[in-house]
Design a protein around this motif. Structure first.
Motif, PDB file in Angstrom:
ATOM      1  N   MET A   1       0.685  -1.185  -0.093  1.00 44.91           N
ATOM      2  CA  MET A   1      -0.023  -0.081   0.005  1.00 44.91           C
ATOM      3  C   MET A   1       0.793   1.493  -0.041  1.00 44.91           C
ATOM      4  N   LEU A   2       0.406   2.172  -0.757  1.00 46.12           N
ATOM      5  CA  LEU A   2       1.277   3.385  -0.904  1.00 46.12           C
ATOM      6  C   LEU A   2       0.789   4.489   0.162  1.00 46.12           C
ATOM      7  N   ILE A   3       1.734   5.281   0.710  1.00 43.59           N
ATOM      8  CA  ILE A   3       1.338   6.424   1.577  1.00 43.59           C
ATOM      9  C   ILE A   3       1.711   7.683   1.061  1.00 43.59           C
ATOM     10  N   THR A   4       0.707   8.777   0.911  1.00 44.74           N
ATOM     11  CA  THR A   4       1.217  10.053   0.679  1.00 44.74           C
ATOM     12  C   THR A   4       2.206  10.582   1.798  1.00 44.74           C
ATOM     13  N   ILE A   5       3.589  10.936   1.282  1.00 48.53           N
ATOM     14  CA  ILE A   5       4.416  11.888   2.206  1.00 48.53           C
ATOM     15  C   ILE A   5       4.476  13.196   2.063  1.00 48.53           C
ATOM     16  N   ALA A   6       4.089  13.712   0.925  1.00 47.58           N
ATOM     17  CA  ALA A   6       4.154  15.032   0.620  1.00 47.58           C
ATOM     18  C   ALA A   6       3.399  15.453  -0.399  1.00 47.58           C
ATOM     19  N   ARG A   7       2.870  16.612  -0.565  1.00 50.17           N
ATOM     20  CA  ARG A   7       2.077  17.167  -1.630  1.00 50.17           C
ATOM     21  C   ARG A   7       2.724  18.594  -2.023  1.00 50.17           C
ATOM     22  N   PHE A   8       2.655  18.824  -3.327  1.00 52.29           N
ATOM     23  CA  PHE A   8       3.063  19.924  -3.827  1.00 52.29           C
ATOM     24  C   PHE A   8       2.244  20.618  -4.876  1.00 52.29           C
ATOM     25  N   THR A   9       2.246  21.685  -5.030  1.00 47.83           N
ATOM     26  CA  THR A   9       1.348  22.571  -5.865  1.00 47.83           C
ATOM     27  C   THR A   9       1.814  22.244  -7.271  1.00 47.83           C
ATOM     28  N   TYR A  10       3.069  22.335  -7.625  1.00 48.06           N
ATOM     29  CA  TYR A  10       3.658  21.967  -9.269  1.00 48.06           C
ATOM     30  C   TYR A  10       4.444  20.558  -9.050  1.00 48.06           C
ATOM     31  N   PRO A  11       4.211  20.004 -10.379  1.00 46.49           N
ATOM     32  CA  PRO A  11       4.739  18.985 -10.679  1.00 46.49           C
ATOM     33  C   PRO A  11       6.364  18.950 -10.459  1.00 46.49           C
ATOM     34  N   TYR A  12       6.907  19.838 -11.086  1.00 45.23           N
ATOM     35  CA  TYR A  12       8.326  20.028 -10.967  1.00 45.23           C
ATOM     36  C   TYR A  12       9.058  19.862  -9.584  1.00 45.23           C
ATOM     37  N   GLU A  13       8.142  20.400  -8.631  1.00 40.91           N
ATOM     38  CA  GLU A  13       8.430  20.177  -7.063  1.00 40.91           C
ATOM     39  C   GLU A  13       8.637  18.988  -6.745  1.00 40.91           C
ATOM     40  N   ALA A  14       7.680  18.089  -7.134  1.00 40.67           N
ATOM     41  CA  ALA A  14       7.077  16.608  -6.748  1.00 40.67           C
ATOM     42  C   ALA A  14       8.483  15.802  -7.283  1.00 40.67           C
ATOM     43  N   GLN A  15       8.902  16.397  -8.847  1.00 39.67           N
ATOM     44  CA  GLN A  15       9.870  15.653  -9.331  1.00 39.67           C
ATOM     45  C   GLN A  15      11.240  15.792  -8.727  1.00 39.67           C
ATOM     46  N   ILE A  16      11.640  17.097  -8.300  1.00 32.39           N
ATOM     47  CA  ILE A  16      12.660  17.286  -7.315  1.00 32.39           C
ATOM     48  C   ILE A  16      12.935  16.277  -6.136  1.00 32.39           C
ATOM     49  N   ALA A  17      11.725  16.413  -5.401  1.00 31.36           N
ATOM     50  CA  ALA A  17      11.499  15.370  -4.330  1.00 31.36           C
ATOM     51  C   ALA A  17      11.938  14.042  -4.612  1.00 31.36           C
ATOM     52  N   TRP A  18      11.045  13.475  -5.539  1.00 32.05           N
ATOM     53  CA  TRP A  18      11.396  12.073  -6.004  1.00 32.05           C
ATOM     54  C   TRP A  18      12.793  11.860  -6.521  1.00 32.05           C
ATOM     55  N   SER A  19      13.342  12.571  -7.228  1.00 30.38           N
ATOM     56  CA  SER A  19      14.969  12.386  -7.703  1.00 30.38           C
ATOM     57  C   SER A  19      15.710  12.147  -6.504  1.00 30.38           C
ATOM     58  N   LYS A  20      15.550  13.018  -5.381  1.00 25.44           N
ATOM     59  CA  LYS A  20      16.320  13.029  -4.040  1.00 25.44           C
ATOM     60  C   LYS A  20      16.073  11.674  -3.619  1.00 25.44           C
ATOM     61  N   LEU A  21      14.724  10.968  -3.438  1.00 29.14           N
ATOM     62  CA  LEU A  21      14.627   9.742  -2.986  1.00 29.14           C
ATOM     63  C   LEU A  21      15.061   8.636  -3.754  1.00 29.14           C
ATOM     64  N   ASP A  22      14.890   8.789  -5.251  1.00 24.32           N
ATOM     65  CA  ASP A  22      15.615   8.018  -6.140  1.00 24.32           C
ATOM     66  C   ASP A  22      17.023   7.674  -6.098  1.00 24.32           C
ATOM     67  N   ALA A  23      17.804   8.920  -5.877  1.00 26.87           N
ATOM     68  CA  ALA A  23      19.164   8.827  -5.554  1.00 26.87           C
ATOM     69  C   ALA A  23      19.620   7.972  -4.451  1.00 26.87           C
ATOM     70  N   LEU A  24      18.674   7.968  -3.561  1.00 27.63           N
ATOM     71  CA  LEU A  24      18.999   7.181  -2.120  1.00 27.63           C
ATOM     72  C   LEU A  24      18.314   5.829  -2.212  1.00 27.63           C
ATOM     73  N   GLY A  25      17.771   5.666  -3.203  1.00 32.52           N
ATOM     74  CA  GLY A  25      17.576   4.128  -3.260  1.00 32.52           C
ATOM     75  C   GLY A  25      16.000   3.963  -2.895  1.00 32.52           C
ATOM     76  N   VAL A  26      15.184   4.989  -2.322  1.00 34.33           N
ATOM     77  CA  VAL A  26      14.144   4.890  -1.951  1.00 34.33           C
ATOM     78  C   VAL A  26      12.995   4.748  -3.072  1.00 34.33           C
ATOM     79  N   PRO A  27      12.165   3.762  -3.420  1.00 42.17           N
ATOM     80  CA  PRO A  27      11.242   3.669  -4.642  1.00 42.17           C
ATOM     81  C   PRO A  27      10.032   4.699  -4.055  1.00 42.17           C
ATOM     82  N   ALA A  28       9.928   5.527  -5.133  1.00 36.91           N
ATOM     83  CA  ALA A  28       8.720   6.600  -4.839  1.00 36.91           C
ATOM     84  C   ALA A  28       7.861   6.734  -6.164  1.00 36.91           C
ATOM     85  N   TYR A  29       6.815   7.082  -5.790  1.00 31.10           N
ATOM     86  CA  TYR A  29       5.936   7.503  -7.118  1.00 31.10           C
ATOM     87  C   TYR A  29       5.118   8.596  -7.012  1.00 31.10           C
ATOM     88  N   ILE A  30       4.765   9.299  -8.246  1.00 25.39           N
ATOM     89  CA  ILE A  30       4.162  10.790  -7.957  1.00 25.39           C
ATOM     90  C   ILE A  30       2.736  10.401  -8.646  1.00 25.39           C
TER      91      ILE A  30
END
Length: 135
Positions: A1-30
């Motif tokens: 099951m997926l849990i929402t950990i953050a909400r962003f107004t603009y998609p690019y903000e979510a992409q920045i957070a996603w890339s940080k998690l991806d770089a650390l090896g944490v699978p994330a979804y937008i």
């Protein structure tokens, strides 16, 4: 099951957070990224662009997103930060003086007449001061 950990107004903000998690090896979804890209006015109605992780990755993701590396990056890149004139702290951020008045005049006249000046705000003591070049 997926849990929402953050909400962003603009998609690019979510992409920045996603890339940080991806770089650390944490699978994330937008979620809702494409909907808001197509109709950005739906952002508030949908609750923004959601960054989601699995339940077992929640703590690692929250810790990764809470980590602030701005100071280290600025030191690494050689940027000089302005010192607070009140407490001499280097923990300052960009601040604009006159934004509120400029916005109100723009609403009334449909033309921006009020100048906005650059300054800094201290994150430690909260003092606001103008930068020397904008006096």
């Amino acid at each position: 099951m997926l849990i929402t950990i953050a909400r962003f107004t603009y998609p690019y903000e979510a992409q920045i957070a996603w890339s940080k998690l991806d770089a650390l090896g944490v699978p994330a979804y937008i979620a809702d990224e494409h909907t808001i890209n197509m109709q950005w006015l739906y952002s508030n109605a949908l609750g923004g662009v959601r960054l989601q992780v699995r339940e077992e990755d929640e703590q690692a993701a929250l810790l990764a997103l809470a980590e602030d590396l701005e100071t280290e990056l600025m030191q690494q890149e050689g940027f000089d930060t302005d010192l607070c004139p009140v407490c001499d702290s280097p923990n300052t951020e960009f601040y604009q003086f006159g934004k509120r008045w400029a916005f109100l005049i723009f609403l009334g006249l449909d033309f921006p007449l009020f100048p906005v000046k650059e300054g800094i705000q201290c994150r430690d003591c909260g003092a606001k001061s103008k930068i020397d070049g904008s006096k």
